[in-house]
Design a protein around this motif. Structure first.
Motif, PDB file in Angstrom:
ATOM      1  N   VAL A 196      20.841  11.142  33.085  1.00  0.00           N
ATOM      2  CA  VAL A 196      20.068   9.902  33.028  1.00  0.00           C
ATOM      3  C   VAL A 196      18.867  10.082  32.102  1.00  0.00           C
ATOM      4  CG1 VAL A 196      18.716   8.241  34.352  1.00  0.00           C
ATOM      5  CG2 VAL A 196      20.842   9.127  35.294  1.00  0.00           C
ATOM      6  N   ARG A 197      18.197  11.212  32.175  1.00  0.00           N
ATOM      7  CA  ARG A 197      17.066  11.453  31.263  1.00  0.00           C
ATOM      8  C   ARG A 197      17.539  11.438  29.807  1.00  0.00           C
ATOM      9  NH1 ARG A 197      15.768  14.942  35.348  1.00  0.00           N
ATOM     10  NH2 ARG A 197      16.624  16.770  34.268  1.00  0.00           N
ATOM     11  N   ARG A 198      18.722  11.996  29.552  1.00  0.00           N
ATOM     12  CA  ARG A 198      19.241  11.993  28.179  1.00  0.00           C
ATOM     13  C   ARG A 198      19.440  10.551  27.690  1.00  0.00           C
ATOM     14  NH1 ARG A 198      23.187  15.065  29.077  1.00  0.00           N
ATOM     15  NH2 ARG A 198      22.153  16.991  28.440  1.00  0.00           N
ATOM     16  N   ALA A 199      20.009   9.714  28.546  1.00  0.00           N
ATOM     17  CA  ALA A 199      20.189   8.303  28.179  1.00  0.00           C
ATOM     18  C   ALA A 199      18.847   7.614  27.996  1.00  0.00           C
ATOM     19  CB  ALA A 199      21.019   7.595  29.250  1.00  0.00           C
ATOM     20  N   GLN A 200      17.872   7.946  28.829  1.00  0.00           N
ATOM     21  CA  GLN A 200      16.549   7.342  28.715  1.00  0.00           C
ATOM     22  C   GLN A 200      15.879   7.714  27.393  1.00  0.00           C
ATOM     23  OE1 GLN A 200      15.010   8.854  32.482  1.00  0.00           O
ATOM     24  NE2 GLN A 200      15.148   6.808  33.399  1.00  0.00           N
ATOM     25  N   VAL A 201      16.048   8.960  26.972  1.00  0.00           N
ATOM     26  CA  VAL A 201      15.502   9.378  25.685  1.00  0.00           C
ATOM     27  C   VAL A 201      16.107   8.550  24.560  1.00  0.00           C
ATOM     28  CG1 VAL A 201      15.500  11.259  23.996  1.00  0.00           C
ATOM     29  CG2 VAL A 201      14.837  11.705  26.373  1.00  0.00           C
ATOM     30  N   ASP A 202      17.425   8.365  24.580  1.00  0.00           N
ATOM     31  CA  ASP A 202      18.070   7.560  23.543  1.00  0.00           C
ATOM     32  C   ASP A 202      17.542   6.127  23.548  1.00  0.00           C
ATOM     33  OD1 ASP A 202      19.594   9.718  22.767  1.00  0.00           O
ATOM     34  OD2 ASP A 202      21.378   9.118  23.891  1.00  0.00           O
ATOM     35  N   ALA A 227      13.696  21.281  27.384  1.00  0.00           N
ATOM     36  CA  ALA A 227      14.925  20.880  28.063  1.00  0.00           C
ATOM     37  C   ALA A 227      15.882  20.228  27.066  1.00  0.00           C
ATOM     38  CB  ALA A 227      14.612  19.907  29.195  1.00  0.00           C
ATOM     39  N   PRO A 228      17.177  20.536  27.135  1.00  0.00           N
ATOM     40  CA  PRO A 228      18.124  19.981  26.157  1.00  0.00           C
ATOM     41  C   PRO A 228      18.121  18.462  26.105  1.00  0.00           C
ATOM     42  CG  PRO A 228      19.149  21.767  27.385  1.00  0.00           C
ATOM     43  CD  PRO A 228      17.830  21.516  28.039  1.00  0.00           C
ATOM     44  N   GLU A 229      17.927  17.802  27.253  1.00  0.00           N
ATOM     45  CA  GLU A 229      17.991  16.340  27.253  1.00  0.00           C
ATOM     46  C   GLU A 229      16.817  15.693  26.528  1.00  0.00           C
ATOM     47  OE1 GLU A 229      16.374  17.387  31.460  1.00  0.00           O
ATOM     48  OE2 GLU A 229      17.654  18.265  29.891  1.00  0.00           O
ATOM     49  N   LEU A 230      15.746  16.458  26.269  1.00  0.00           N
ATOM     50  CA  LEU A 230      14.605  15.919  25.524  1.00  0.00           C
ATOM     51  C   LEU A 230      14.665  16.260  24.041  1.00  0.00           C
ATOM     52  CD1 LEU A 230      11.515  16.541  27.859  1.00  0.00           C
ATOM     53  CD2 LEU A 230      13.195  14.688  27.907  1.00  0.00           C
ATOM     54  N   SER A 231      15.663  17.021  23.623  1.00  0.00           N
ATOM     55  CA  SER A 231      15.658  17.586  22.268  1.00  0.00           C
ATOM     56  C   SER A 231      15.605  16.521  21.176  1.00  0.00           C
ATOM     57  CB  SER A 231      16.882  18.486  22.070  1.00  0.00           C
ATOM     58  OG  SER A 231      18.086  17.739  22.218  1.00  0.00           O
ATOM     59  N   ARG A 232      16.235  15.366  21.388  1.00  0.00           N
ATOM     60  CA  ARG A 232      16.254  14.344  20.343  1.00  0.00           C
ATOM     61  C   ARG A 232      14.867  13.739  20.100  1.00  0.00           C
ATOM     62  NH1 ARG A 232      19.600   9.644  20.435  1.00  0.00           N
ATOM     63  NH2 ARG A 232      19.115   9.639  18.208  1.00  0.00           N
ATOM     64  N   LEU A 233      13.981  13.853  21.066  1.00  0.00           N
ATOM     65  CA  LEU A 233      12.627  13.341  20.857  1.00  0.00           C
ATOM     66  C   LEU A 233      11.933  14.027  19.700  1.00  0.00           C
ATOM     67  CD1 LEU A 233      11.092  13.062  24.450  1.00  0.00           C
ATOM     68  CD2 LEU A 233      11.543  11.165  22.880  1.00  0.00           C
ATOM     69  N   TRP A 234      12.198  15.316  19.557  1.00  0.00           N
ATOM     70  CA  TRP A 234      11.386  16.118  18.666  1.00  0.00           C
ATOM     71  C   TRP A 234      11.820  16.016  17.209  1.00  0.00           C
ATOM     72  CZ3 TRP A 234       7.968  15.795  21.829  1.00  0.00           C
ATOM     73  CH2 TRP A 234       8.105  16.127  23.185  1.00  0.00           C
ATOM     74  N   GLY A 235      12.761  15.128  16.898  1.00  0.00           N
ATOM     75  CA  GLY A 235      13.041  14.840  15.505  1.00  0.00           C
ATOM     76  C   GLY A 235      12.030  13.868  14.929  1.00  0.00           C
ATOM     77  N   SER A 236      11.646  12.878  15.717  1.00  0.00           N
ATOM     78  CA  SER A 236      10.733  11.844  15.213  1.00  0.00           C
ATOM     79  C   SER A 236       9.341  11.924  15.825  1.00  0.00           C
ATOM     80  CB  SER A 236      11.324  10.453  15.491  1.00  0.00           C
ATOM     81  OG  SER A 236      11.615  10.303  16.866  1.00  0.00           O
TER      82      SER A 236
END
Length: 295
Positions: A196-202, A227-236
């Motif tokens: 759910v956190r991964r979906a929330q990040v997206d 945490a892996p589910e937050l990893s996409r945050l750190w691109g932008s």
């Protein structure tokens, strides 16, 4: 440039959004805030802004005693211009004396407020107010816009919930020295399963992508930055306080789950967790510099 339609939001009319601001009037900045606002010294080409994130535990401290005066005092000590709050009760229940915590904290601190409910339930009594729980933003500066976006959630209020869009991702726009900055406040899912956190990040990234200019994301992420589910945050976005200290629990913290994240056009000059037991989390404060228009 053509843009895709926005995700569903619960948007309030400007007059309603700023009702508390009008009632309270503009709060005079503290001496520290006034000094930052002057924009003197080496950072004069940029505009200073102090932000904070704080999970207030519905006004209860690490001792589980409800004391909204103590909560207000802890927030005042942060001396921040904009504060994102999580676990905010509005007439929610006995645990917080059915208080409207968003409005009461704004009144004590002489700040503007925007409350974004996650849950909006029927009154406890036939003639009572609706019971709400969510996130809020307190601001010394006028709120130019305020929105309550939907992101994926797994409800705690229904049996056998399934992930579904629900409100509670707050966005406000404030003007700082001529610069418009988008400030978002979030509270991500607490469960061990990261899906759910991964979906929330997206979902949050999709909202942020639609907004131009500097951005600040505040919140309780219920996961550490690595945490892996937050990893996409750190691109932008960038973690504003990688060495700022642990935040949970408030006494003897062992995890850093309360985060301030900023877009690349925002400079961080300092950030740290703030030691207080007025909640079961510690707040995080960050001093930022924003580019002035045309610079």
């Amino acid at each position: 440039m053509d843009r895709k339609p926005r995700r569903p939001v619960h948007r309030i009319p400007a007059a309603a959004a700023l009702a508390v601001a009008v009632a309270l009037g503009a709060a005079p900045p503290s001496s520290a805030a006034a000094g930052r606002a002057a924009g003197t010294g080496p950072g004069a080409a940029r505009v200073p802004l102090r932000v904070a994130t704080y999970n207030i535990h519905a006004g209860a401290g690490q001792d589980n005693v409800f004391d909204l005066d103590r909560t207000a005092a802890a927030i005042r000590d942060l001396d921040a211009d904009v504060i994102g709050l999580q676990e905010v009760d509005v007439h929610w229940g006995a645990r917080s004396d059915f208080a409207d915590e968003a409005r009461e904290l704004a009144g004590r601190l002489r700040m503007r407020v925007y409350f974004a409910p996650i849950y909006d339930l029927p009154p406890a009594t036939a003639d009572g107010p609706r019971r709400q729980y969510g996130v809020a933003v307190l601001s010394r500066r006028p709120l130019r816009d305020a929105r309550n976006h939907e992101i994926t959630r797994l409800s705690t209020q229904t049996p056998d919930p399934v992930p579904a869009p629900a409100p509670g991702f707050a966005e406000v726009t404030v003007k700082v020295g001529g610069t418009l900055v988008h400030v978002y406040t979030t509270h991500l899912d607490y469960r061990t399963d990261p899906s759910v956190r991964r979906a929330q990040v997206d979902d949050m990234l999709a909202v942020l992508a639609e907004d131009p200019g500097p951005k600040v994301l505040l919140g309780d992420f219920n996961a550490e930055p690595g945490a892996p589910e937050l990893s996409r945050l750190w691109g932008s976005l960038a973690d504003a306080a990688p060495n700022g200290g642990k935040t949970y629990p408030a006494v003897g913290p062992v995890r850093r789950i309360d985060l301030v994240a900023v877009s690349p056009d925002v400079t961080v000059t300092g950030a740290r967790a703030w030691a207080t037991a007025a909640s079961d989390h510690r707040p995080v404060v960050a001093d930022l510099l924003l580019r002035r228009p045309g610079r």
